[in-house]
Design a protein around this motif. Sequence first.
Motif, PDB file in Angstrom:
ATOM      1  N   PHE A   1       1.036  -1.003  -0.045  1.00 21.30           N
ATOM      2  CA  PHE A   1      -0.115   0.277   0.310  1.00 21.30           C
ATOM      3  C   PHE A   1       0.810   1.147   0.093  1.00 21.30           C
ATOM      4  N   PRO A   2       0.546   1.636  -0.724  1.00 24.60           N
ATOM      5  CA  PRO A   2       1.532   3.580  -0.984  1.00 24.60           C
ATOM      6  C   PRO A   2       1.742   4.262   0.196  1.00 24.60           C
ATOM      7  N   SER A   3       2.802   4.355   0.166  1.00 21.41           N
ATOM      8  CA  SER A   3       3.809   4.855   1.785  1.00 21.41           C
ATOM      9  C   SER A   3       3.161   5.958   2.121  1.00 21.41           C
ATOM     10  N   GLU A   4       2.804   7.690   2.354  1.00 22.68           N
ATOM     11  CA  GLU A   4       2.102   8.803   2.261  1.00 22.68           C
ATOM     12  C   GLU A   4       2.341   8.903   3.520  1.00 22.68           C
ATOM     13  N   LYS A   5       2.034  10.344   3.367  1.00 27.16           N
ATOM     14  CA  LYS A   5       1.839  11.210   4.904  1.00 27.16           C
ATOM     15  C   LYS A   5       0.871  11.367   5.801  1.00 27.16           C
ATOM     16  N   ARG A   6      -0.136  10.995   4.759  1.00 28.25           N
ATOM     17  CA  ARG A   6      -1.623  10.826   5.855  1.00 28.25           C
ATOM     18  C   ARG A   6      -2.015   9.877   5.387  1.00 28.25           C
ATOM     19  N   TYR A   7      -3.145   8.868   6.057  1.00 29.92           N
ATOM     20  CA  TYR A   7      -4.188   8.157   5.498  1.00 29.92           C
ATOM     21  C   TYR A   7      -5.729   8.847   5.855  1.00 29.92           C
ATOM     22  N   PHE A   8      -6.655   8.175   5.819  1.00 29.49           N
ATOM     23  CA  PHE A   8      -8.265   8.509   6.121  1.00 29.49           C
ATOM     24  C   PHE A   8      -8.099   6.575   6.700  1.00 29.49           C
ATOM     25  N   VAL A   9      -8.389   6.914   7.731  1.00 33.05           N
ATOM     26  CA  VAL A   9      -8.549   5.261   8.625  1.00 33.05           C
ATOM     27  C   VAL A   9     -10.169   5.586   9.405  1.00 33.05           C
ATOM     28  N   GLY A  10     -11.333   4.267   8.676  1.00 35.39           N
ATOM     29  CA  GLY A  10     -12.747   4.298   9.822  1.00 35.39           C
ATOM     30  C   GLY A  10     -13.188   3.095   9.925  1.00 35.39           C
ATOM     31  N   ALA A  11     -14.648   3.464  10.411  1.00 31.58           N
ATOM     32  CA  ALA A  11     -15.194   2.342  10.118  1.00 31.58           C
ATOM     33  C   ALA A  11     -15.925   2.250   9.320  1.00 31.58           C
ATOM     34  N   MET A  12     -16.716   1.699   8.155  1.00 28.44           N
ATOM     35  CA  MET A  12     -16.768   1.847   7.219  1.00 28.44           C
ATOM     36  C   MET A  12     -18.585   1.358   6.659  1.00 28.44           C
ATOM     37  N   CYS A  13     -19.726   1.408   6.407  1.00 34.53           N
ATOM     38  CA  CYS A  13     -20.921   0.376   5.984  1.00 34.53           C
ATOM     39  C   CYS A  13     -21.840   0.862   4.547  1.00 34.53           C
ATOM     40  N   CYS A  14     -21.928   0.387   3.502  1.00 29.22           N
ATOM     41  CA  CYS A  14     -22.572   0.868   2.715  1.00 29.22           C
ATOM     42  C   CYS A  14     -23.699  -0.325   2.193  1.00 29.22           C
ATOM     43  N   THR A  15     -24.673   0.285   1.534  1.00 30.45           N
ATOM     44  CA  THR A  15     -25.631  -0.882   0.908  1.00 30.45           C
ATOM     45  C   THR A  15     -25.757  -0.117  -0.447  1.00 30.45           C
ATOM     46  N   PRO A  16     -25.507  -1.408  -0.990  1.00 25.54           N
ATOM     47  CA  PRO A  16     -25.787  -0.994  -2.750  1.00 25.54           C
ATOM     48  C   PRO A  16     -27.054  -0.781  -3.109  1.00 25.54           C
ATOM     49  N   GLU A  17     -26.994  -2.097  -2.571  1.00 21.85           N
ATOM     50  CA  GLU A  17     -29.273  -2.270  -3.667  1.00 21.85           C
ATOM     51  C   GLU A  17     -30.164  -1.940  -2.887  1.00 21.85           C
ATOM     52  N   ARG A  18     -30.241  -1.318  -1.602  1.00 29.35           N
ATOM     53  CA  ARG A  18     -31.041  -1.042  -0.865  1.00 29.35           C
ATOM     54  C   ARG A  18     -30.615  -0.008   0.295  1.00 29.35           C
ATOM     55  N   GLN A  19     -31.306   0.385   1.114  1.00 32.97           N
ATOM     56  CA  GLN A  19     -30.862   1.698   2.967  1.00 32.97           C
ATOM     57  C   GLN A  19     -31.798   1.248   3.492  1.00 32.97           C
ATOM     58  N   GLY A  20     -31.012   1.457   4.872  1.00 33.61           N
ATOM     59  CA  GLY A  20     -31.633   1.045   6.357  1.00 33.61           C
ATOM     60  C   GLY A  20     -30.429  -0.433   7.182  1.00 33.61           C
ATOM     61  N   LEU A  21     -29.658  -0.904   6.329  1.00 29.54           N
ATOM     62  CA  LEU A  21     -28.688  -1.712   7.047  1.00 29.54           C
ATOM     63  C   LEU A  21     -28.343  -0.439   8.540  1.00 29.54           C
ATOM     64  N   ALA A  22     -28.930  -1.539   9.701  1.00 31.78           N
ATOM     65  CA  ALA A  22     -27.905  -0.859  11.242  1.00 31.78           C
ATOM     66  C   ALA A  22     -26.937  -1.721  11.448  1.00 31.78           C
ATOM     67  N   VAL A  23     -26.278  -0.869  11.814  1.00 31.99           N
ATOM     68  CA  VAL A  23     -24.093  -1.379  12.313  1.00 31.99           C
ATOM     69  C   VAL A  23     -23.438  -0.550  13.323  1.00 31.99           C
TER      70      VAL A  23
END
Length: 193
Positions: free
Chosen positions: A152-174
């Motif tokens: 993975f490219p070495s850079e000075k800054r990254y963004f990291v965190g918790a991710m969620c998606c629902t490509p086919e709908r809405q309403g997934l509770a996580v």
Amino acid sequence: MNDSTQWRWLNEPATWRLEADRLTVVTDANTDFWQETWYGFRRQSGHVYGCDISGDFTFELKVEGDFTELYDQAGLMLMLDERCWLKAAIEFNDSQPMISSVLTNPSSDWAPGIFPGDAGCFWLRLTLKAGSLRLQYSTDGLHWPLLRLCAFPSEKRYFVGAMCCTPERQGLAVTFSEMRVSAASDKTLHDLS
């Protein structure tokens, strides 16, 4: 979560709550992260609650959800920009929740696999060190098999965190909890603790 770290949203969902270090999210409609491969489209609409981090680090979190519809997903994300990122998650595919990762640089790959535990509650750990990314998962928070090892490219800054998606709908509770950023782990590759 680390008190000194500034957390923020990328694509803030309409419904979310942060209480006592537990983040609860309900996904918006047709959200996803993907770049071109096979489908030909680009999507950058998934939800990520994360922070900017410099240098090498380890990020870990616990995820709880009920994955029932095609491509329902929740886990973690590491991002440089829209064309270079990694996401890892439980993702509902082929009529079951699977453990998967997607590396994008600049096109997306997708590596799903059978998840050996209860997909409704799992942990993910990402270590970025000297241009290498080590991705692990856990069914109990104690034993951490390797999911992916890649450059993975070495850079000075990254963004990291918790991710969620629902490509086919809405309403997934996580629910995300036990989110922490720490110094990069020095454990050997086959140390699964």
